[in-house]
Each structure stands twice: as structure tokens, then as C-alpha cells.
Design a protein around this motif. Sequence first.
Motif, PDB file in Angstrom:
ATOM      1  N   GLY A 180       0.817  -1.202   0.000  1.00 43.64           N
ATOM      2  CA  GLY A 180       0.000   0.000   0.000  1.00 43.64           C
ATOM      3  C   GLY A 180       0.853   1.256   0.000  1.00 43.64           C
ATOM      4  O   GLY A 180       2.042   1.237  -0.346  1.00 43.64           O
ATOM      5  N   MET A 181       0.251   2.377   0.403  1.00 39.20           N
ATOM      6  CA  MET A 181       1.002   3.636   0.507  1.00 39.20           C
ATOM      7  C   MET A 181       1.984   3.556   1.676  1.00 39.20           C
ATOM      8  O   MET A 181       1.693   2.956   2.708  1.00 39.20           O
ATOM      9  CB  MET A 181       0.034   4.807   0.715  1.00 39.20           C
ATOM     10  CG  MET A 181       0.701   6.174   0.771  1.00 39.20           C
ATOM     11  SD  MET A 181      -0.496   7.541   0.742  1.00 39.20           S
ATOM     12  CE  MET A 181      -1.307   7.323   2.334  1.00 39.20           C
ATOM     13  N   ARG A 196       8.135   4.761  -6.500  1.00 43.13           N
ATOM     14  CA  ARG A 196       7.101   5.590  -5.888  1.00 43.13           C
ATOM     15  C   ARG A 196       7.386   7.077  -6.112  1.00 43.13           C
ATOM     16  O   ARG A 196       8.541   7.504  -6.138  1.00 43.13           O
ATOM     17  CB  ARG A 196       7.019   5.315  -4.379  1.00 43.13           C
ATOM     18  CG  ARG A 196       6.557   3.914  -4.036  1.00 43.13           C
ATOM     19  CD  ARG A 196       6.613   3.646  -2.542  1.00 43.13           C
ATOM     20  NE  ARG A 196       6.189   2.299  -2.201  1.00 43.13           N
ATOM     21  CZ  ARG A 196       4.937   1.945  -1.881  1.00 43.13           C
ATOM     22  NH1 ARG A 196       3.982   2.877  -1.847  1.00 43.13           N
ATOM     23  NH2 ARG A 196       4.646   0.693  -1.598  1.00 43.13           N
ATOM     24  N   GLN A 215      -2.715  13.264  -4.671  1.00 41.14           N
ATOM     25  CA  GLN A 215      -4.039  12.666  -4.511  1.00 41.14           C
ATOM     26  C   GLN A 215      -4.441  11.808  -5.703  1.00 41.14           C
ATOM     27  O   GLN A 215      -5.254  10.885  -5.573  1.00 41.14           O
ATOM     28  CB  GLN A 215      -5.084  13.766  -4.290  1.00 41.14           C
ATOM     29  CG  GLN A 215      -4.890  14.541  -3.008  1.00 41.14           C
ATOM     30  CD  GLN A 215      -5.878  15.684  -2.862  1.00 41.14           C
ATOM     31  OE1 GLN A 215      -7.065  15.530  -3.151  1.00 41.14           O
ATOM     32  NE2 GLN A 215      -5.402  16.847  -2.426  1.00 41.14           N
ATOM     33  N   ARG A 269      -2.092   4.503  -4.641  1.00 41.50           N
ATOM     34  CA  ARG A 269      -1.479   4.389  -3.318  1.00 41.50           C
ATOM     35  C   ARG A 269      -0.188   3.582  -3.358  1.00 41.50           C
ATOM     36  O   ARG A 269       0.786   3.910  -2.687  1.00 41.50           O
ATOM     37  CB  ARG A 269      -2.456   3.734  -2.325  1.00 41.50           C
ATOM     38  CG  ARG A 269      -3.826   4.364  -2.275  1.00 41.50           C
ATOM     39  CD  ARG A 269      -4.686   3.713  -1.205  1.00 41.50           C
ATOM     40  NE  ARG A 269      -4.244   4.078   0.127  1.00 41.50           N
ATOM     41  CZ  ARG A 269      -4.459   5.245   0.701  1.00 41.50           C
ATOM     42  NH1 ARG A 269      -5.091   6.193   0.041  1.00 41.50           N
ATOM     43  NH2 ARG A 269      -4.029   5.482   1.928  1.00 41.50           N
ATOM     44  N   GLU A 270      -0.183   2.514  -4.143  1.00 37.91           N
ATOM     45  CA  GLU A 270       0.987   1.654  -4.186  1.00 37.91           C
ATOM     46  C   GLU A 270       2.176   2.317  -4.873  1.00 37.91           C
ATOM     47  O   GLU A 270       3.304   1.791  -4.824  1.00 37.91           O
ATOM     48  CB  GLU A 270       0.652   0.335  -4.880  1.00 37.91           C
ATOM     49  CG  GLU A 270       0.262   0.470  -6.344  1.00 37.91           C
ATOM     50  CD  GLU A 270      -1.228   0.724  -6.555  1.00 37.91           C
ATOM     51  OE1 GLU A 270      -1.704   0.561  -7.685  1.00 37.91           O
ATOM     52  OE2 GLU A 270      -1.914   1.092  -5.554  1.00 37.91           O
ATOM     53  N   LEU A 307       2.969   5.653  -4.191  1.00 38.70           N
ATOM     54  CA  LEU A 307       3.143   6.934  -3.489  1.00 38.70           C
ATOM     55  C   LEU A 307       3.863   6.736  -2.160  1.00 38.70           C
ATOM     56  O   LEU A 307       3.611   5.768  -1.440  1.00 38.70           O
ATOM     57  CB  LEU A 307       1.774   7.584  -3.240  1.00 38.70           C
ATOM     58  CG  LEU A 307       1.759   8.953  -2.554  1.00 38.70           C
ATOM     59  CD1 LEU A 307       2.459   9.999  -3.415  1.00 38.70           C
ATOM     60  CD2 LEU A 307       0.320   9.382  -2.258  1.00 38.70           C
ATOM     61  N   LYS A 344      -7.887  13.170   7.480  1.00 39.91           N
ATOM     62  CA  LYS A 344      -7.246  13.627   6.250  1.00 39.91           C
ATOM     63  C   LYS A 344      -6.267  14.757   6.513  1.00 39.91           C
ATOM     64  O   LYS A 344      -6.432  15.543   7.433  1.00 39.91           O
ATOM     65  CB  LYS A 344      -8.307  14.121   5.253  1.00 39.91           C
ATOM     66  CG  LYS A 344      -9.148  13.032   4.625  1.00 39.91           C
ATOM     67  CD  LYS A 344     -10.066  13.622   3.547  1.00 39.91           C
ATOM     68  CE  LYS A 344     -10.880  12.529   2.879  1.00 39.91           C
ATOM     69  NZ  LYS A 344     -11.762  13.074   1.804  1.00 39.91           N
ATOM     70  N   ILE A 401      -5.382  13.781   1.728  1.00 36.45           N
ATOM     71  CA  ILE A 401      -4.863  12.407   1.714  1.00 36.45           C
ATOM     72  C   ILE A 401      -5.158  11.750   3.056  1.00 36.45           C
ATOM     73  O   ILE A 401      -5.009  12.376   4.108  1.00 36.45           O
ATOM     74  CB  ILE A 401      -3.352  12.391   1.431  1.00 36.45           C
ATOM     75  CG1 ILE A 401      -3.071  12.986   0.042  1.00 36.45           C
ATOM     76  CG2 ILE A 401      -2.789  10.974   1.519  1.00 36.45           C
ATOM     77  CD1 ILE A 401      -1.598  13.106  -0.291  1.00 36.45           C
ATOM     78  N   MET A 425      -4.864   7.871   5.385  1.00 31.79           N
ATOM     79  CA  MET A 425      -4.291   6.532   5.518  1.00 31.79           C
ATOM     80  C   MET A 425      -5.425   5.498   5.500  1.00 31.79           C
ATOM     81  O   MET A 425      -6.526   5.762   5.984  1.00 31.79           O
ATOM     82  CB  MET A 425      -3.508   6.408   6.819  1.00 31.79           C
ATOM     83  CG  MET A 425      -2.393   7.425   6.987  1.00 31.79           C
ATOM     84  SD  MET A 425      -0.974   7.081   5.939  1.00 31.79           S
ATOM     85  CE  MET A 425      -0.225   5.710   6.830  1.00 31.79           C
ATOM     86  N   LYS A 426      -5.122   4.322   4.968  1.00 31.86           N
ATOM     87  CA  LYS A 426      -6.114   3.256   4.895  1.00 31.86           C
ATOM     88  C   LYS A 426      -5.483   1.920   5.279  1.00 31.86           C
ATOM     89  O   LYS A 426      -4.256   1.794   5.372  1.00 31.86           O
ATOM     90  CB  LYS A 426      -6.689   3.173   3.479  1.00 31.86           C
ATOM     91  CG  LYS A 426      -7.504   4.384   3.056  1.00 31.86           C
ATOM     92  CD  LYS A 426      -8.110   4.199   1.674  1.00 31.86           C
ATOM     93  CE  LYS A 426      -8.957   5.412   1.278  1.00 31.86           C
ATOM     94  NZ  LYS A 426      -9.549   5.256  -0.076  1.00 31.86           N
ATOM     95  N   ASP A 430      -1.814   0.258   4.447  1.00 31.91           N
ATOM     96  CA  ASP A 430      -0.728   1.226   4.333  1.00 31.91           C
ATOM     97  C   ASP A 430       0.305   0.975   5.435  1.00 31.91           C
ATOM     98  O   ASP A 430       0.040   0.271   6.419  1.00 31.91           O
ATOM     99  CB  ASP A 430      -1.256   2.656   4.451  1.00 31.91           C
ATOM    100  CG  ASP A 430      -2.112   3.064   3.257  1.00 31.91           C
ATOM    101  OD1 ASP A 430      -2.001   2.407   2.207  1.00 31.91           O
ATOM    102  OD2 ASP A 430      -2.883   4.039   3.379  1.00 31.91           O
TER     103      ASP A 430
END
Length: 555
Positions: free
Chosen positions: A227-228, A253, A288, A292-293, A295, A317, A321, A323-324, A327
Motif C-alpha cells: 500500500g502507501m 514511488r 491525490q 497508493r501503491e 506513493l 485527512k 490524503i 491513511m487506509k 498502508d
Amino acid sequence: MSRNRLIYLPLGGAGEIGMNAYVYGYGPEDRERLILVDIGVTFPDMDGTPGVDLIFPDITWLKERADRLEAVFITHAHEDHVGAVAHYYEALGAPVYARAFTANIARRKMDEHGHPEDAVTTVSAWPEAVEAGPFRVSFVPVSHSIPESSALLIEAGGDRVIHTGDFKLDPSPVVGEPFDPDMWAEIAKPGVKALVCDSTNIFTPHDGRSEASVGPEIEKLVSDQKGMVVATTFASNVARVKTLAEAGERAGRSICLMGRAMRRMIEAAVETGVLTGFPKVVGPEDAQAIPRENLMLLVTGSQGERRAASAQLARGKFHGIEMKEGDTFLFSSKTIPGNEKGVIRIINQFSEMGVDVIDDSSGLYHVSGHANRPDVERLHDIVSPQMVIPMHGEHRHLREHVKVAQAKGRTGIVAVNGTMLDLSGNAPTVAEFVETGRTYLDGSVQIGALDGVVRDRIRMALNGHVIVTVILDDEDEPLGDPWCELMGLPEIGRSRAALVDVLEEDLSQFLNRAGTKTRADDNALEKELRRVVRNSAQDEIGKKPEVTVVVSRLS
């Protein structure tokens, strides 16, 4: 005729870590010409200094002798060494000298406070020197966690002192100059009276690691994530920021810098030429739109600061941006003692989002910018000073550092803030003790630590506050009942009645039975009304609040 003496006086940074300010003087007793090395800040906490913005060393002693101050020398651009330079510039009125990167940061601070930028003079490294009254001062390159850090070679009256500033022995620091033992040996060859030396890591028994050693580990970590990736470190650690950015770039990235301090430090490093080859970055708006992968964010807030980018991402946020789950967040930094609560809060907030948090408990992703014990001993051996004066450390660090020096047959002494040492003889002696302390920046105003402002704020926070208003006529008779306004107190007490009603009833009863003499004397009346409120509140809620009494008299 008075003999000339060489003195050393720490006003901050000795007996603590942070808020560095060290005075050197040379000349007849009480008429020495002076220089100041560093003028830094430390940061407040909600427990001991609620509402305070910054904490400065109390330099009253130096202000009273500002006409004898020749110059201010800044060793490097960390806030605990340069943070107060603009706040105290007007009071001291002395020229400021620093190397290019540090001078860039200092000028930005001067500009923010409306001071002339030309008050800061850029100086090249040794062998160039600045003549300041009886002093000759040279900037000696050292490795640290910020570019262009310097020790100072201070010469006066035939004596030579080396003030290390913050340093480590790093042969490959990524950004900045590597440690050069041959240069140090050459500088020390004519003899060194005193080595005033960093004590931060004196208890760490193993050799220090190079900044270059963390690069491969960070690169492997970033390349393995799906992920990010978000990473935080000290914004001033330009080398680490570059290492993180390069790791992200090699992993394919896009890199985005988030946080004012991070951007400012990178800009200053590029402007002064100490940073080259930094990967291309994208702005938050463009970030934005990036998958994500693909960045990587480099953000401020490694110490849990509430307003920094890390904390804002943890709350939701930041610049659009968020987080999820899946990540990764990396702390490429060490948590400074006292900041654990803020960092742990952020870690838990990310955990609730499903974000994987990696800290430095493994030791893989951070190295210290300070010399460990074996490195300190090595510098002692290279410089071979007549005496060692530990600084930049708590009392336990200073005391241990003296033991290290004495084990090699060198003279050492613990000198905490306010301890003036005479370095003129063959061993350091205590000349006198100077009153020192702290000054708070509270909003836009500087206040003394002992002025009572913060003390009263803490007392109100702990105990709550009650305002009592009483109106008396021209015969000192009450006009109506007293009334109360409550802040920070529970509404209902043990009697299950409203607390404000209980207080107002007790105040009314007291006022109606008080003697004429008491009602006629504002001071006596205020004292008694305050006593009634505190006693009644103690019975109802188990606390004695702070009380403000307003007595109005109608004539």
C-alpha cells in the motif's frame, strides 16, 4: 592590575538536553569581553507548561552585560541551538556568525521577526576565523544529524578551547562532511586547554553507526510494501530525508513532502548547496491522483506533535490524503524522552485504521546523531585536552562523562547551568554561581518561569475556577445575593444539589451575618468570601478551586 582570566558559563544545555546557551569570556575579572555559543529553545508540555509556545534560557545575566558581548556563534541549525536567535537579537544586539546552511535558517528566523537578515554573517570552515574582541573563533566541521554542523575552536589570551557542539564520528554521513581525524589532530597539535564536549550518548557502550548504514534497510522495507508508505523523521535530518526519498524513488514511488518544516529544511539545504541529487517531488494536490501503491509521503511529526502532518494524518485527512488499511507508517527516528505519550497516541490511531506502524525498536531504521561513549573517548584521545568540561546532557550524563575523562588521567568537572568556571589555571575551578532559569514564550509575550502565570494556569487546570460577584450599597449593605460563575467544575456535588446554588447560598448566609467592619474592608471581604467558596466546594466536590472575587460598591 587584575589578571586576565578565561571563563566558561553555561546558561542552558548543561544539566539538561536542549535550550543550549554557553558564554565564554576573557579579560580582567568582572570586565571580561564575552561571546555566546548557541542560543536555543526547548519545547513545552501540557503537564508542566500548559499553553506555553516555546521555552528559552533565562539570559538576564548576559543581557545586563550586553555591552561586553562581542558576537554570537551558532554551531548548527537545530532548534535547541538556534531557535531563540531572533527572539533575543534585539536584547543582545551582537552580530551572529554561522556557516552557510545554519546562516540560511537563522536569516529566515530573523526575517520572521522583522530583524535585518544582514545581522547574520556566513563564515567558512577552519582555517578561516572570526576575530571578536580578544577571541579568535573558527568553525570546525563535524558530523551530526543536520548539515554543516560545527565544533568551535576558541582562542583567547594564548589558550585554546574546543567546543564540540553536537557531534558524531561518521565517515559516511550521506549529507554533510565526514569526520576527519587528521584535520582534528592538526587542529589539536598546538595544544588544547579545554574540551567542552557533547555528553548525550555517554551511556551507550558500543561504537556509533554511520548514517549510510540505514539506507539499505529502509530501501528493503519500502520495496516490500503493497500500500502507501508514509515515513517521518526529524525535518532537520536532511540526510535521512534524502535516504527515505531515494528508497521510495528506487521502489518506483512518487515522493511528496508534507509539513512546513520539512519543506523549509530541504529548500535551505538546496539553496546553500549542501544537498544535491534530491529526488523529484510532487505536491499534495498531485499526490491525490497517484495510486497508493506508487506513493510515498515524507512527513513531519516524528515526536507526536499535535499540529504536525503525522498527527493530522492519524486524526483523518491531511491535504486531502488519508491513511487506509494496508498502508505502512515508518518512524525513522528515536522518540525523545517525554514525547512517548504523543507518539503512542498516533501509533494507536493508525492501528485503528488498519495501518501497520514500524518504529525504531529494531534499531534498523534510525541512527543517533550523537557520539557514543567509545567515540567520545576517541575524540578525547585525538584532542588530548588538559581538561574536559562535559555539556549537552542531564546531570547524570555530565557526571559519567567526567568519570570517562578521569579514567584516562584527564581533569574534568561537572558544571551545570549557572556554574561559572575559570579555565585559566591547570585545572578548572568554580569562579561563582549565576542565577539561571527559563523564560517562556507565551503567545507573543516573554514571561519569566517564576512570574506565576503558568503556575496559576496549572492551578486553574487542576482545581477549576469560581468567579464571585458581590454588590454593596453606600452603607456597605449587600444589594441582592452574591452570584457565582463556575469553570472546570462539576455541576452537581455530594448533596445532589447544583454546586452553584450551594456556593451562592453559603456566600449569602456569610454576607448577611458578616460584621460591618468586614463588609467595609475590600481585602478582608475578598479573603472571607474566597474562604467560604473553597470550604464549601471542598465539602461538595472534594476540591478547593481558584477563586476570583469582584466587589462592586455603589455610591
